[in-house]
Scaffold this motif. Structure first.
Motif, PDB file in Angstrom:
ATOM      1  N   ALA A 183       0.635   4.048  -2.940  1.00 22.57           N
ATOM      2  CA  ALA A 183       0.205   5.398  -2.583  1.00 22.57           C
ATOM      3  C   ALA A 183       1.248   6.451  -2.911  1.00 22.57           C
ATOM      4  CB  ALA A 183      -0.129   5.463  -1.092  1.00 22.57           C
ATOM      5  N   SER A 184       2.500   6.054  -3.048  1.00 25.10           N
ATOM      6  CA  SER A 184       3.563   7.011  -3.335  1.00 25.10           C
ATOM      7  C   SER A 184       3.618   7.291  -4.834  1.00 25.10           C
ATOM      8  CB  SER A 184       4.916   6.463  -2.877  1.00 25.10           C
ATOM      9  OG  SER A 184       4.891   6.175  -1.507  1.00 25.10           O
ATOM     10  N   PRO A 213       0.815  -1.229   0.000  1.00 26.62           N
ATOM     11  CA  PRO A 213       0.000   0.000   0.000  1.00 26.62           C
ATOM     12  C   PRO A 213       0.847   1.276   0.000  1.00 26.62           C
ATOM     13  CG  PRO A 213      -0.875  -1.541   1.597  1.00 26.62           C
ATOM     14  CD  PRO A 213       0.440  -2.096   1.132  1.00 26.62           C
TER      15      PRO A 213
END
Length: 62
Positions: A28-29, A24
């Motif tokens: 998300a980055s 995750p």
């Protein structure tokens, strides 16, 4: 033989924790997916391999 299964399960738990946190964060980055894609796929392959090997070895014990 039991020690081998216990070590495989320990490796499975540690790798699972790393993957549960790492995937995750990577998704998300921004821009990290392209850089880490091969590492994540390799880690998932190792995880699947550990699950299969643990199941095969455990079938000889129980």
């Amino acid at each position: 033989m039991t020690i081998i299964v216990q070590l495989l399960i320990l490796a499975l738990v540690i790798l699972s924790i790393i993957l549960v946190v790492g995937i995750p964060v990577t998704l998300a980055s921004p821009g990290q997916w392209e850089k880490s894609k091969n590492l994540i796929y390799t880690s998932i392959g190792i995880w699947v391999g550990i699950v299969i090997v643990t199941g095969i070895i455990n079938s000889f014990i129980a």
